[in-house]
Structure formats: structure tokens, C-alpha cells
Design an enzyme around this catalytic site. Structure first.
Site, PDB file in Angstrom:
ATOM      1  N   GLU A 477     -12.748   3.473   1.487  1.00  0.00           N
ATOM      2  CA  GLU A 477     -12.562   2.201   0.795  1.00  0.00           C
ATOM      3  C   GLU A 477     -13.894   1.559   0.377  1.00  0.00           C
ATOM      4  OE1 GLU A 477     -10.838  -0.491   3.622  1.00  0.00           O
ATOM      5  OE2 GLU A 477      -9.822  -1.621   2.091  1.00  0.00           O
ATOM      6  N   LYS A 592      -8.013  -8.180  -1.933  1.00  0.00           N
ATOM      7  CA  LYS A 592      -7.642  -8.410  -0.532  1.00  0.00           C
ATOM      8  C   LYS A 592      -6.136  -8.461  -0.311  1.00  0.00           C
ATOM      9  CE  LYS A 592      -8.712  -9.428   3.763  1.00  0.00           C
ATOM     10  NZ  LYS A 592      -9.216  -8.301   4.555  1.00  0.00           N
TER      11      LYS A 592
HETATM   12  O1  M6R Z   1      -2.474  -8.241   4.213  1.00  0.00           O
HETATM   13  P1  M6R Z   1      -1.894  -6.929   4.662  1.00  0.00           P
HETATM   14  O2  M6R Z   1      -2.237  -6.587   6.057  1.00  0.00           O
HETATM   15  O3  M6R Z   1      -0.420  -6.837   4.425  1.00  0.00           O
HETATM   16  O4  M6R Z   1      -2.574  -5.854   3.730  1.00  0.00           O
HETATM   17  C1  M6R Z   1      -2.220  -4.514   3.764  1.00  0.00           C
HETATM   18  C2  M6R Z   1      -3.252  -3.649   3.064  1.00  0.00           C
HETATM   19  O5  M6R Z   1      -3.341  -3.998   1.718  1.00  0.00           O
HETATM   20  C3  M6R Z   1      -4.639  -3.765   3.702  1.00  0.00           C
HETATM   21  O6  M6R Z   1      -4.591  -3.482   5.069  1.00  0.00           O
HETATM   22  C4  M6R Z   1      -5.626  -2.800   3.037  1.00  0.00           C
HETATM   23  O7  M6R Z   1      -5.260  -1.487   3.318  1.00  0.00           O
HETATM   24  C5  M6R Z   1      -7.048  -3.106   3.515  1.00  0.00           C
HETATM   25  N1  M6R Z   1      -7.896  -3.370   2.380  1.00  0.00           N
HETATM   26  C6  M6R Z   1      -7.692  -2.002   4.245  1.00  0.00           C
HETATM   27  O8  M6R Z   1      -8.977  -2.331   4.667  1.00  0.00           O
END
Ligand code: M6R
Length: 597
Positions: A477, A592
Site C-alpha cells: 500500500e 482513507k
Molecule cells: O474504515 P474501514 O476499516 O472499514 O476500512 C477498510 C479498508 O478500506 C482499510 O482497512 C484499508 O484496507 C486500509 N487503507 C489499509 O491500510
């Protein structure tokens, strides 16, 4: 994805809007813009970051304005597609976060009635629709316009016809209004306005708000008054600042000892675990989540099955929605989400509810959409601004551990002696994370050796398997190095073919029930030329014989060590990306909170 802001008050709007936009930039960063009401509507828009917008914006006076930072969905990143969008006469300006699903049909009709469009976005139909409906009252024209729209939105609207007024509305995209001593602040999330005020109103779906100098008046889509509660946010404004760190990600990694203390605060005693929401007695648990939160869910499965002996399935939220899931009232569906706004996760938990299952959220962001949908347990990580999830992940793991222990205790699956050991492990967790952080210089040095790696592999077994997946996600990432995480037992079923001379393999090999098997897997990749970076306990001197480099975590319970190893891998990914000169807090193409499907 996309952040909207607004300000109405006694100060000049432009600097306030820029400040709010900067704080929301992690939601999208391909273009940005503002519109200020000052007799006419003055807009400034730029492709790129908020700083690019600031550099081209002339001096604009005025105390009312709206702004936007974009993550492109419809139309490429460009200043034409940047918000705010205006009507034909430039008397109405709108910023929008969400997707207007029927925009093509609406746009065709508006073009037929003579409206001229200047962008490729779905959002631009909104100012034109409002213009079409406008008959001297902005609020009712917004209401009428929204009745024709299908999709999701958080919007803020200004009009030259009604100076000193911002109209806002929400459906399926977050929106909050801050009540400050020198004005009203609109934003997509609370972290953006914390510096200005801690008193906020969370808008709910189907609500329209009118902000003027006398306050905020909220009604539903039928125009019926809605009494809104003013909530006081407990987050410290400092927590949304970089506080001297080069990146939010690094700051958030270093906050983890304090975060874990906060996650546990008031929740642990040797008698049991106290959580904000009840855990119903169910036959089965299904965990749904995306990305990093999904990896936390996989860890949740291991600990809940181990300590409570309840069967757990873990599903990617975007898949769960569409597989016609078999669930009923005997199931508890747990949605894990940092933001509480991830579209797929929200839709999946709603789908579960509609099929009769019991619902629970594990969430970080206060007042986020999921907290309006089901009872929630907060992870208490504080605002996380870096796009790469770090402290939110370890606090999710910590909450899942607490849930597992609580369920295990209730079902009499955990003995008092085992409970005492676990509680003592939990109490030491914050200090143990601090010890990992103290090794940051060593991890930085090790990461430097792999700056130019073309590819990485991460492997783990048992509760370390989700840690391997998360380690790989973190690295790819932010450093853009392809990285694959896999269960080490799967090596011979495919991944071994990827091993070549010198490929870095990160092996999470802390002491647990499958430690010896893990050593076997390390031998297998070493024999084929891999350079192995082992993550091992401090007292494990044996490991040096098997690996090329070792990064250490304190000796800890095998169910707690994965949390410590996660911190090592966050630092490792951070420093590899740092040495490669990557833009760590805002990785390319990402945002985010993923509020669109
Ligand atoms: O806000 P959320 O936990 O639902 O988000 C889920 C994913 O979009 C998030 O964890 C994403 O994979 C991160 N950028 C990873 O670092």
C-alpha cells in the site's frame, strides 16, 4: 472518499476552509476547490492537492463558504471536474460526497431544458437541479432537487440569493456540523473540526440542515422539524495533528502504547471483561469487513474459536453482500470498520439485519454511520489520518481479544488460571508495544537493506497468518512493492514456485503451538535461496540459525504476540516506503474511507 467542508461565521472563510480541507485530505487528494459567498460566488479549483489549490487561490474576502477535496469516480482528476460545481448562472454552488446513480437520466433532461454542463461529474446535476427547482427558497429547492436523486450524498450548498446561509443534506455519506464560538463548521468527519470545536451535531440520513448566524435548523425530507442532540467529542484535538512527526502514519504507529491503554481502560478485571455492548449468546458468529479490518476479523476468528468455542466465519464485506448469505436469528454478524463509513461493510451489515441476524459493530470513528445502524464497541484509537491503517488495526485486535475472553468466560470455556494469565498479558501489552517501538532504529536499518526489492512474501501460521496478510498489505500500500501474504502451510501448494534467489520472505515465527512447523517452512524457502527476515521472541536464540535477519518482539502469550508482531511490520513497511521516498500518508489511488462500492 471525497471530503466536503463549509464555514459560516465571523472569520474570513478562506483560511478556515483551507484548514478543514487539509485535515480531510486523506479522504481524497486528486483535486480540490472552494466557493465563497460575497455578493457573488467566487470559486477557486485546482487539480492536485490542497496545497496546489492554496497556491493558485487569489485573495477572496467573505465569511461564508464551502469546499471539497476529491477522489475521482466520475470524470478524471482535473480542475473542471473539481468541486464546487455551479448552476448555469453561477448563483448556486454545491459540494458533494457520494454518487448520484441516476445522473445520466437527470443530466439528459436538464440539457434538454437548456442547462449547460461544464464537467464530466455526476455531482454537477445537483446545482442544475437546484437551479431548476429554485423559487426564492434555497432549502425547499434543495429538498425538491433531492427528491429526484437516487444514490448517496453529503452536500453543502450556497446561493447568492441567500447570503449567510449554508444548506446541507445527507444520505449514506457522513456529515457533521461543529458549533464553535466563532462560527459553524461543516465537515465529512469530526477529526477535521476538532481544532475549532468539540461540540457537534451528527446529521442522519434523510435530514436537511439550514445553517445561518442564529444556529442550525434540521428537518427531514418532508420538512418536519428534527430535534438534534449536540454531542461533545472526547478526542483530543492534538490527536489529529502530526505533532512533530514526519508522517501521520509514523505518529499513529508510535501512539499505539497509549491507544492500547485507552482501548483497555475500564474494561478489564480478573472477574471479567466489560464492553460497551452486550454480546448475545449465539450459535455462530460471522465477521464482515474490508482490507485491514478484514485481517483483524481473521484474527478474531482464531481467538473467538479458541477461547469461546463458537464457530466463526469471516467474509469480505463486498462478497458477503452478493452471495445470498445463509444467516438467521441464531447468528451474530459483526462488522469491523475503522471509519464506520465503508460502503460495502455498511451494506453488508444491513443485509445481515434484513435477514434477521443480530448485529454488532467494532468501530473507531465516533458517531460514524455504523453507530447509527447497530450497537457498537469502540476501539478508542482516536483519529487515524494516515491512509494506511495502523493503530486502528492493533486496537481492533485488542477488542477482538477482549470479546473472545468475555465470551469464553460467559460460556465457561476459560478457567480462572487461564483468565489470570490472559489478563496479566493484556496488562503488559502496552509496555510490550513500547519495547517494540524502542527498536525502531534497528527496524529502520533492516528496512533500508530492502529498499530496492522487487517483490516480498510474508508468511505465518495460526494467528500469525492474518499478521502476514496485513504485513503484506501495509508494504504494498505505501511502498508499491508487490507483496504476497500467505499461510505458511500453503507453501508447497503454490507460493513456493515464486521463491528465487534473494527474494525477501518475512516469516512471523513467534513461539506458539505451530512454531516448529514454521521453522520447517523457513527451511523450505531458505533452501530455495530466499533471504528470510524472521519475527521472533526476544528469548528465541535458536531462530538465528534459520534466518538471515531477526526482528524481535518481547516474550508474550501466543495470542498477544501477533499484536506485537503487527507493530514490527508496520514500522518495517513504513521505513521501506520512507527509504524509497514514497508519499506515505497519501498512497497513490487510495483514500482513507471507501464510501463508494
Ligand atoms: O474504515 P474501514 O476499516 O472499514 O476500512 C477498510 C479498508 O478500506 C482499510 O482497512 C484499508 O484496507 C486500509 N487503507 C489499509 O491500510
Amino acid at each position: 472518499m471525497c471530503g466536503i467542508v463549509g464555514y459560516l461565521g465571523a472569520s474570513e472563510a478562506v483560511p478556515v476552509l483551507f484548514d478543514l480541507l487539509r485535515r480531510l485530505e486523506y479522504r481524497g487528494y486528486d483535486s480540490a476547490g472552494i466557493a465563497i459567498l460575497n455578493g457573488s460566488i467566487l470559486t477557486s479549483k485546482a487539480k492536485g492537492r490542497v496545497d496546489d489549490l492554496i497556491s493558485i487561490t487569489p485573495e477572496i474576502g467573505g465569511c461564508t463558504g464551502i469546499g471539497h477535496t476529491r477522489w475521482a469516480t466520475h470524470g478524471k482528476p482535473s480542475s473542471e471536474n473539481a468541486h464546487p460545481h455551479c448552476d448555469c448562472k453561477d448563483t448556486i454552488a454545491v459540494v458533494h460526497n457520494g454518487i448520484i446513480e441516476n445522473y445520466i437520466e437527470l443530466k439528459d433532461k436538464l440539457i434538454d431544458s437548456g442547462h449547460e454542463f461544464r464537467s464530466e461529474t455526476d455531482s454537477e446535476v445537483l446545482p442544475h437541479l437546484i437551479e431548476e427547482c429554485y423559487a426564492g427558497n434555497l432549502e425547499s429547492s434543495v429538498r425538491n432537487a433531492l427528491s429526484m436523486v437516487r444514490g448517496s450524498y453529503a452536500i453543502a450548498v450556497v446561493s447568492t440569493g441567500e447570503p449567510d446561509r449554508i444548506v446541507i443534506a445527507r444520505k449514506d455519506s457522513p456529515l457533521v456540523v461543529g458549533l464553535g464560538s466563532d462560527g459553524y463548521f461543516v465537515a465529512s468527519d469530526v477529526a477535521a473540526i476538532l481544532k475549532h470545536t468539540k461540540d457537534v451535531i451528527f446529521m442522519d440520513d434523510g435530514e436537511i440542515g439550514v445553517i445561518n448566524k442564529d444556529g442550525v435548523n434540521v428537518t427531514d425530507l418532508d420538512g418536519v422539524f428534527v430535534e438534534k442532540k449536540v454531542e461533545t467529542i472526547t478526542w483530543d484535538p492534538e490527536s489529529a495533528e502530526k505533532s512533530g512527526y514526519e508522517h501521520f502514519m509514523l505518529k499513529e504507529i508510535f501512539e499505539q502504547p497509549a491507544v492500547i491503554r485507552e482501548t483497555f481502560s475500564g474494561r478489564i478485571s480478573s472477574d471479567g471483561i466489560d464492553l460497551d455492548a452486550a454480546l448475545p449468546n449465539v450459535r455462530r458468529i460471522v465477521i464482515i469487513a474490508c482490507g485491514t479490518s478484514y485481517h483483524a476479523g481473521l484474527f478474531g476468528r482464531y481467538v473467538i474459536e479458541r477461547f469461546a468455542r463458537i464457530p466463526v466465519d469471516v467474509e469480505i464485506a463486498s462478497e458477503f453482500r452478493y452471495i445470498d448469505p445463509i444467516i438467521d436469528c441464531g447468528d451474530l454478524v459483526i462488522a469491523i470498520t475503522q471509519s464506520g463509513e465503508t460502503a460495502d461493510t455498511l451494506a453488508a451489515i444491513r443485509e445481515a439485519g434484513s435477514r434477521g441476524s443480530q448485529k454488532l459493530g467494532v468501530v473507531n470513528v465516533l458517531g460514524s454511520s455504523i453507530t447509527r445502524d447497530c450497537p457498537c464497541i469502540y476501539t478508542r484509537a482516536g483519529p487515524e489520518i494516515g491512509v494506511a491503517a495502523t493503530k486502528s488495526f492493533t486496537s481492533q485486535l485488542a477488542v477482538l481479544l477482549l470479546m473472545a475472553i468475555r465470551l469464553g468466560r460467559e460460556r465457561r470455556m476459560i478457567s480462572t488460571a487461564e483468565m489470570d494469565d490472559l489478563v496479566s498479558g493484556l496488562r503488559q501489552m502496552s509496555g510490550n508495544i513500547q519495547r517494540v517501538l524502542n527498536d525502531a532504529p534497528l527496524i529502520k536499518e533492516c528496512a533500508k537493506l530492502f529498499t530496492d526489492a522487487d517483490q516480498f512474501m510474508f508468511m505465518g501460521r495460526g494467528a500469525n497468518y492474518p499478521v502476514a496478510l496485513e504485513g503484506a498489505l501495509k508494504l504494498k500500500e505505501i511502498s508499491y512493492i508487490p507483496a504476497e501474504g500467505f499461510a505458511a502451510g500453503e507453501l508447497k501448494h503454490g507460493p513456493l514456485a515464486l521463491i528465487y534467489d534473494g527474494i525477501p520472505v518475512v516469516a512471523i515465527a513467534t513461539k506458539d503451538g505451530v512454531h516448529e512447523k514454521m521453522l520447517g517452512n523457513i527451511k523450505e524457502v531458505k533452501a530455495r535461496g530466499a533471504t528470510v527476515i524472521g519475527i521472533a521472541n526476544e528469548s528465541d536464540t535458536e531462530i538465528d540459525k534459520y534466518v538471515d535477519y531477526v526482528l524481535r518482539v518481547p516474550d508474550a502469550d501466543p495470542w498477544i504476540a501477533p499484536i506485537l508482531s503487527s507493530v514490527v511490520l508496520q514500522l518495517f513497511a513504513y521505513y521501506v516506503a520512507y527509504h524509497r521516498g514514497c508519499e506515505i500518508d497519501k498512497p497513490r489511488n487510495l483514500a482513507k474511507s471507501v464510501t463508494v462500492e
